[in-house]
Design an enzyme around this catalytic site. Structure first.
Site, PDB file in Angstrom:
ATOM      1  N   ARG A  52      -7.702  83.183 -12.192  1.00  0.00           N
ATOM      2  CA  ARG A  52      -7.109  82.208 -13.122  1.00  0.00           C
ATOM      3  C   ARG A  52      -6.576  81.007 -12.356  1.00  0.00           C
ATOM      4  O   ARG A  52      -5.968  81.168 -11.294  1.00  0.00           O
ATOM      5  CB  ARG A  52      -5.966  82.839 -13.922  1.00  0.00           C
ATOM      6  CG  ARG A  52      -6.403  83.931 -14.847  1.00  0.00           C
ATOM      7  CD  ARG A  52      -5.219  84.426 -15.693  1.00  0.00           C
ATOM      8  NE  ARG A  52      -5.448  85.805 -16.076  1.00  0.00           N
ATOM      9  CZ  ARG A  52      -4.550  86.774 -15.947  1.00  0.00           C
ATOM     10  NH1 ARG A  52      -3.343  86.519 -15.482  1.00  0.00           N
ATOM     11  NH2 ARG A  52      -4.855  88.003 -16.301  1.00  0.00           N
ATOM     12  N   ASN A 110      -1.460 102.981 -20.463  1.00  0.00           N
ATOM     13  CA  ASN A 110      -1.717 101.546 -20.321  1.00  0.00           C
ATOM     14  C   ASN A 110      -3.182 101.312 -20.676  1.00  0.00           C
ATOM     15  O   ASN A 110      -4.076 101.658 -19.904  1.00  0.00           O
ATOM     16  CB  ASN A 110      -1.418 101.141 -18.869  1.00  0.00           C
ATOM     17  CG  ASN A 110      -1.624  99.659 -18.626  1.00  0.00           C
ATOM     18  OD1 ASN A 110      -2.082  98.928 -19.513  1.00  0.00           O
ATOM     19  ND2 ASN A 110      -1.291  99.214 -17.434  1.00  0.00           N
ATOM     20  N   GLU A 144       6.006  99.989 -12.989  1.00  0.00           N
ATOM     21  CA  GLU A 144       6.081  99.685 -14.422  1.00  0.00           C
ATOM     22  C   GLU A 144       6.025 100.965 -15.260  1.00  0.00           C
ATOM     23  O   GLU A 144       6.703 101.083 -16.284  1.00  0.00           O
ATOM     24  CB  GLU A 144       4.946  98.740 -14.804  1.00  0.00           C
ATOM     25  CG  GLU A 144       5.123  97.372 -14.162  1.00  0.00           C
ATOM     26  CD  GLU A 144       3.863  96.529 -14.163  1.00  0.00           C
ATOM     27  OE1 GLU A 144       3.701  95.734 -15.088  1.00  0.00           O
ATOM     28  OE2 GLU A 144       3.052  96.652 -13.231  1.00  0.00           O
ATOM     29  N   HIS A 154       4.360  90.318 -17.392  1.00  0.00           N
ATOM     30  CA  HIS A 154       4.839  91.152 -16.262  1.00  0.00           C
ATOM     31  C   HIS A 154       6.332  91.451 -16.390  1.00  0.00           C
ATOM     32  O   HIS A 154       6.998  91.744 -15.389  1.00  0.00           O
ATOM     33  CB  HIS A 154       4.634  90.455 -14.897  1.00  0.00           C
ATOM     34  CG  HIS A 154       3.217  90.276 -14.492  1.00  0.00           C
ATOM     35  ND1 HIS A 154       2.765  89.129 -13.865  1.00  0.00           N
ATOM     36  CD2 HIS A 154       2.136  91.089 -14.597  1.00  0.00           C
ATOM     37  CE1 HIS A 154       1.473  89.244 -13.614  1.00  0.00           C
ATOM     38  NE2 HIS A 154       1.066  90.411 -14.048  1.00  0.00           N
ATOM     39  N   ARG A 198       2.246 100.808 -22.973  1.00  0.00           N
ATOM     40  CA  ARG A 198       2.442  99.449 -22.507  1.00  0.00           C
ATOM     41  C   ARG A 198       1.900  98.513 -23.582  1.00  0.00           C
ATOM     42  O   ARG A 198       0.724  98.581 -23.944  1.00  0.00           O
ATOM     43  CB  ARG A 198       1.680  99.227 -21.203  1.00  0.00           C
ATOM     44  CG  ARG A 198       1.812  97.804 -20.749  1.00  0.00           C
ATOM     45  CD  ARG A 198       1.149  97.568 -19.413  1.00  0.00           C
ATOM     46  NE  ARG A 198       1.289  96.170 -19.084  1.00  0.00           N
ATOM     47  CZ  ARG A 198       0.371  95.459 -18.447  1.00  0.00           C
ATOM     48  NH1 ARG A 198      -0.752  96.018 -18.067  1.00  0.00           N
ATOM     49  NH2 ARG A 198       0.584  94.196 -18.182  1.00  0.00           N
TER      50      ARG A 198
END
Ligand code: ADP
Length: 399
Positions: free
Chosen positions: A239, A7, A383, A180, A90
């Site tokens: 965010r 990743n 993940e 996601h 990823r």
């Protein structure tokens, strides 16, 4: 079969070496400060841990060190890189091109490059890492890309088309993509497995530094809160999530900021950090709120209120609801958030069990009472494991 999962960010790279026979992590680590200086930290399943500085001029250098630490010295877990059957990467933005995981070819790399216009922050580092791993492992080592957006490609048009002139979609592919996806897919598939049912209507809440919520109907994503970029949706660490688009102009005018600067404020200085003025870290917010900080409390209240609204709207969108899943750093660990979202939802079929919730963090657990019409679950996401499984499945078909 052993699979290396990678990743990559612009200056860092996380990795896990996974044994697919047992689906367990053999070793994992983090290469940091790539292009700046360089540090690797590495842990093995049997408890060895090491961390040292070493120059990482680029991602290829980090890959070489990663292989060295896996095959030699104190952190050694395999004899040579030949034992690594494949590498799973990823990928962040697969646009409309990639609706599932796929074998990386030169053509795929070109497409990832083209998609960088949609994800200028995220796709370039992923691409650099994919190319660097080809360089270090050789082109014969199969590599698979698993995109964050892929799971959401099943959304219907009415969920992904923005109500702006349609030509913008046709010309620039401006639409909702969602992110996601690997996490939403992992936890929803896991609940389907636990319940032995493929027809569940589930709202999955991935709550971490970045947060997104998805409506998953019979294993397919039918809507999600993040959009063209990960800025849309619920309030996140830094965010803003969804706001009135007119605020961009108003902020730019009042603060004399450029559009780029406003976008940076919305990505980096807003959300939980912006509202609280304390931190983007949920634990800091709880500590501040416990000490009487009203704005920290407000930030958490906004977060829980928005999650609740998404659960309601997605239940309506799917025409029913069987389960809600909490995952991600906050979803898995934060009893307070889960309680604030779920405790007064009896009218909605959620019979929340406070004691189960308090005991339910960091492990797979149901936090509703027996017989609750809608079940609420904590399911730790994984993940990396899903990337490794997809990689194994694709590589197995090659032989
Ligand atoms: P990322 O999106 O970077 O992968 P994570 O999924 O690891 O992030 O989530 C990070 C968030 O999880 C942080 O806000 C952190 O404070 C929060 N978190 C971690 N542990 C706890 C905890 N015990 N209680 C509340 N929040 C937690």
């Amino acid at each position: 079969m052993k699979i290396l999962v990678v990743n990559a960010g612009s200056s860092s790279m996380k990795y896990q070496l996974i044994d697919m026979e047992t689906e367990t992590v053999i070793a994992k680590g983090l290469c940091e400060r790539i292009g700046i200086s360089g540090n690797i930290s590495h842990k093995t399943a049997d408890g060895r841990a090491l961390s040292y500085d070493t120059p990482f001029p680029d991602h290829a250098a980090a890959f070489r060190e990663m292989i060295k630490v896996l095959t030699e010295g104190e952190g050694k877990v395999i004899n040579s890189m030949d034992e690594i059957a494949a590498v799973g990467h990823r990928g962040v933005h697969g646009g409309e091109k990639f609706a599932s995981s796929l074998l990386i070819t030169d053509e795929i790399l070109d497409t990832v490059d083209e998609l960088s216009s949609l994800a200028p922050l995220h796709n370039p580092p992923g691409l650099v890492a994919m190319k660097a791993s080809q360089q270090v492992f050789g082109k014969d080592k199969p590599m698979v890309a698993v995109f964050d957006t892929a799971f959401h490609q099943t959304m219907p048009e009415k969920a992904y088309i923005y109500p702006i002139p349609y030509e913008y979609y046709e010309e620039y592919r401006f639409r909702r993509y969602g992110f996601h996806g690997t996490s939403h897919r992992f936890v929803s598939a896991r609940l389907a497995e636990i319940k032995g049912r493929n027809d569940l209507k589930i709202v999955t809440c991935h709550l971490g530094n970045g947060s997104s919520i998805a409506a998953v109907d019979a294993g397919r994503s039918v809507d999600t809160s993040m959009g063209l970029t990960p800025l849309e949706g619920i309030i996140m660490g830094t965010r803003s999530g969804t706001i009135d688009p007119s605020l961009l102009r108003a902020m730019a005018q009042q603060k004399e900021l450029s559009l780029d600067e406003v976008t940076t404020v919305l990505n980096k200085q807003s959300g939980l950090l912006g509202v609280s003025g304390v931190s983007n870290d949920q634990r800091d917010l709880h500590a501040a709120a416990a000490g009487g900080n009203k704005r920290a409390e407000l930030a958490i209240d906004i977060q829980c209120y928005q999650i609740k609204k998404y659960i309601g709207s997605y239940a309506a969108a799917m025409g029913g609801l069987d389960a809600v899943i909490f995952t991600g750093g906050i979803g898995e660990n934060d009893e307070v958030v889960r309680r604030k979202v779920c405790e007064d939802m009896q009218f909605f079929g959620i019979d929340f069990d406070a004691a189960k919730n308090d005991a339910g963090s960091r492990k797979e657990s149901r936090i509703t009472a027996d017989g609750s019409r809608v079940e609420v679950w904590v399911i730790p996401t994984n993940e990396e494991l899903l990337i490794a499984r997809d990689t194994r499945d694709i590589v197995s078909k090659l032989k």
